[in-house]
Design a protein around this motif. Structure first.
Motif, PDB file in Angstrom:
ATOM      1  N   GLY A 299       0.819  -1.201   0.000  1.00 54.35           N
ATOM      2  CA  GLY A 299       0.000   0.000   0.000  1.00 54.35           C
ATOM      3  C   GLY A 299       0.855   1.254   0.000  1.00 54.35           C
ATOM      4  N   PHE A 300       0.309   2.333  -0.562  1.00 53.81           N
ATOM      5  CA  PHE A 300       0.976   3.640  -0.471  1.00 53.81           C
ATOM      6  C   PHE A 300      -0.077   4.751  -0.464  1.00 53.81           C
ATOM      7  CE2 PHE A 300       4.102   7.007  -1.772  1.00 53.81           C
ATOM      8  CZ  PHE A 300       4.884   6.905  -0.625  1.00 53.81           C
ATOM      9  N   PRO A 301      -0.571   5.245  -1.610  1.00 54.10           N
ATOM     10  CA  PRO A 301      -1.644   6.250  -1.507  1.00 54.10           C
ATOM     11  C   PRO A 301      -2.891   5.699  -0.820  1.00 54.10           C
ATOM     12  CG  PRO A 301      -0.691   6.281  -3.701  1.00 54.10           C
ATOM     13  CD  PRO A 301      -0.145   5.068  -3.013  1.00 54.10           C
ATOM     14  N   LEU A 309      -1.318   8.984   7.357  1.00 54.75           N
ATOM     15  CA  LEU A 309      -0.889  10.335   7.730  1.00 54.75           C
ATOM     16  C   LEU A 309      -1.904  11.380   7.275  1.00 54.75           C
ATOM     17  CD1 LEU A 309       2.929  10.084   6.999  1.00 54.75           C
ATOM     18  CD2 LEU A 309       1.919  10.787   9.184  1.00 54.75           C
ATOM     19  N   ASP A 310      -2.431  11.197   6.085  1.00 52.54           N
ATOM     20  CA  ASP A 310      -3.458  12.119   5.590  1.00 52.54           C
ATOM     21  C   ASP A 310      -4.702  12.082   6.472  1.00 52.54           C
ATOM     22  OD1 ASP A 310      -4.915  13.832   3.700  1.00 52.54           O
ATOM     23  OD2 ASP A 310      -5.993  11.997   3.180  1.00 52.54           O
ATOM     24  N   THR A 486     -14.742   4.536  -1.495  1.00 52.47           N
ATOM     25  CA  THR A 486     -13.864   5.116  -2.520  1.00 52.47           C
ATOM     26  C   THR A 486     -12.706   4.218  -2.929  1.00 52.47           C
ATOM     27  OG1 THR A 486     -12.370   6.200  -0.929  1.00 52.47           O
ATOM     28  CG2 THR A 486     -14.382   7.406  -1.572  1.00 52.47           C
ATOM     29  N   TYR A 487     -12.538   3.061  -2.270  1.00 50.53           N
ATOM     30  CA  TYR A 487     -11.349   2.240  -2.522  1.00 50.53           C
ATOM     31  C   TYR A 487     -11.624   1.174  -3.576  1.00 50.53           C
ATOM     32  CZ  TYR A 487     -10.381   4.433   1.943  1.00 50.53           C
ATOM     33  OH  TYR A 487     -10.227   5.353   2.940  1.00 50.53           O
TER      34      TYR A 487
END
Length: 506
Positions: A299-301, A309-310, A486-487
């Motif tokens: 995973g990243f975005p 963090l977002d 949204t994923y």
């Protein structure tokens, strides 16, 4: 792919994005209208003696000018931006962002849809108990948390809090003990040291490590303990400068913790905890993370470090907006320093207020008079409280929202490696020896530390923090719910344990 198919694909994508947004909007539109009950004090007392009025004009008793108060309420309730320039201030201090109570958010619940229970009325035994606790917190600011079990003052504080009619802090076998003193009652907060590991351990930051030794103030120096200083601050006077310790310290007592939460703005506490958790690697991620079992992807975005963090930072400001609506447009609860003025004037015979005997007869109040010559609540900050109402606590709402986000992304049962404990002088860390400390417990402890640290400074009550944490939790849950659709990954939902101890899946 043909040009026509590309056009169809783009329209399908646009339509799906539209549907996700509309479904979220309809969810909130279709919710029942919220009621916002108050404790009734503002309407009950014509002199507004139980309502926040700091920075407005006051008489010699510290009671607000009622005409000015009514003008201030009219401006708040009408909500016309231009009218806020006519707030009837008495001095140079300004009100803190009352218009934030009207702000909208584009994700998560609208602040006006969220509710909190009303705070304790001025005359109640619960309010008396909350005030007695903050008096004791002021008297014990310089006692290291590690010495609570043996220090005469903290033992006396636990004894008196146990005797009060309606004290609602944590207890052991119906008694407040030095181990439960000034702690939160969230799951895990009574385990191990008073301070969360997330406020002690080094923080990985870019390509370095940040040591969590912080500037603190000089021991034994408190503020607003003379009536002249207290009244000037109620009338919007500017404070003196604080005196600082020349040595940075690990947080080891109430004064240090109070000074830490004097300077954190919003997201620092959540980001710090997040960076520490990320340093533990895949083992610390929540088991619902869809990439933990992948042999080809990470995973990243989505579901990686940028995602969490977002979300941690994304939750903080809406948490504050939810608190600001409750503060300015619903409860307008007066600050502890204002109640301290009522206590002082009543015990000296200058006024007669409906204060409970548990407060007026308190050992903590008498000890305060013996030390300072007044019954005023000693403040850790020269300015006393901020110029916005007490309930709920802003710090509690933003840390409540951020901690909830962290619990959604990380494994709450993961054991914190190499736990530490601050020395009594705050100069070093030693290894903690005791029961395992888990991510869930230490995140709850972090939330309690940030909330109750404001009580230790004298600017909030216990219930400001507890209900602020739960309000922030509601905000974060709403944001997580809106993003759930949204994923692209196969994802069964975020799992977390609420501050009440319930496990939920979003």
């Amino acid at each position: 792919m043909t040009f026509a198919k590309q056009i169809v694909s783009k329209w399908k994508r646009r339509l799906k994005a539209f549907v996700i947004r509309v479904k979220a909007a309809l969810f909130y539109r279709n919710r029942s209208l919220s009621n916002h009950p108050t404790n009734g004090d503002e309407t009950h007392y014509q002199g507004k003696i139980a309502s926040f009025s700091k920075a407005l004009p006051h008489d010699s008793l510290g009671e607000v000018n009622v005409d000015a108060y009514e003008q201030y309420i009219h401006i708040l309730e009408c909500g016309e931006p231009k009218d806020y320039e006519n707030l009837p201030l008495a001095g140079k201090r300004k009100m803190v962002d009352p218009q934030a109570a009207y702000a909208f958010e584009m994700v998560g619940p609208d602040s006006h849809q969220l509710t909190t229970p009303p705070p304790a009325p001025l005359a109640s035994a619960e309010m008396a108990a909350e005030m007695v606790e903050v008096y004791w917190q002021a008297l014990t600011r310089d006692i290291p948390f590690d010495d609570y079990d043996t220090h005469p003052l903290t033992i006396e504080a636990a004894k008196e809090l146990s005797s009060l009619e309606d004290f609602r802090g944590p207890k052991t076998r119906d008694q407040v003990t030095p181990q439960t003193l000034f702690r939160g009652h969230l799951p895990g907060t009574l385990e191990g040291p008073y301070v969360s590991q997330f406020l002690w351990k080094d923080v990985p930051y870019v390509a370095t490590q940040i040591t969590q030794r912080y500037r603190t103030t000089t021991p034994g120096i408190d503020y607003l303990t003379t009536y002249e200083d207290w009244l000037a601050i109620q009338n919007g006077g500017l404070p003196c400068d604080p005196e600082y310790d020349s040595i940075p310290r690990y947080i080891r007592n109430g004064r240090d913790l109070g000074e830490y939460v004097h300077h954190d703005i919003t997201v620092e506490d959540g980001v710090t905890a997040c960076l520490i958790l990320l340093s533990y690697g895949d083992a610390a991620w929540d088991k619902t993370n869809p990439y933990l079992d992948s042999t080809t992807q990470i995973g990243f975005p989505t579901f990686g470090a940028p995602h969490v963090l977002d979300f941690v930072t994304k939750a903080a400001r809406p948490g504050l907006e939810a608190a600001w609506f409750q503060k300015w447009l619903v409860h307008r609860r007066l600050r502890p320093e204002e109640v301290g003025g009522r206590v002082h004037n009543q015990l000296l015979g200058y006024a007669d207020y409906p204060l409970h005997q548990d407060l007026l007869c308190s050992e903590a109040v008498q000890r305060t008079f013996d030390e300072y010559g007044t019954y005023l609540l000693p403040q850790a900050y020269p300015e006393g409280s901020p110029t916005h109402p007490a309930y709920p606590a802003g710090h509690a709402t933003f840390i409540g929202a951020m901690v909830t986000m962290l619990k959604a992304f990380f494994d709450e049962s993961f054991v914190i490696p190499d736990p530490v404990l601050a020395s009594s002088d705050g100069r070093s860390l030693v290894r903690y020896e005791g029961p395992d400390l888990t991510v869930g417990g230490e995140l709850n402890k972090l939330a309690a530390n940030i909330a109750i640290g404001r009580d230790a400074a004298g600017v909030h009550y216990r219930s400001d923090g507890i209900n602020g944490l739960k309000l922030g939790e509601q905000v974060a849950i709403g944001i997580l719910r809106d993003y759930k659709e949204t994923y692209h990954e196969k994802f069964n939902g975020f799992s977390l344990t609420t501050f009440d101890g319930d496990t939920i899946i979003i």
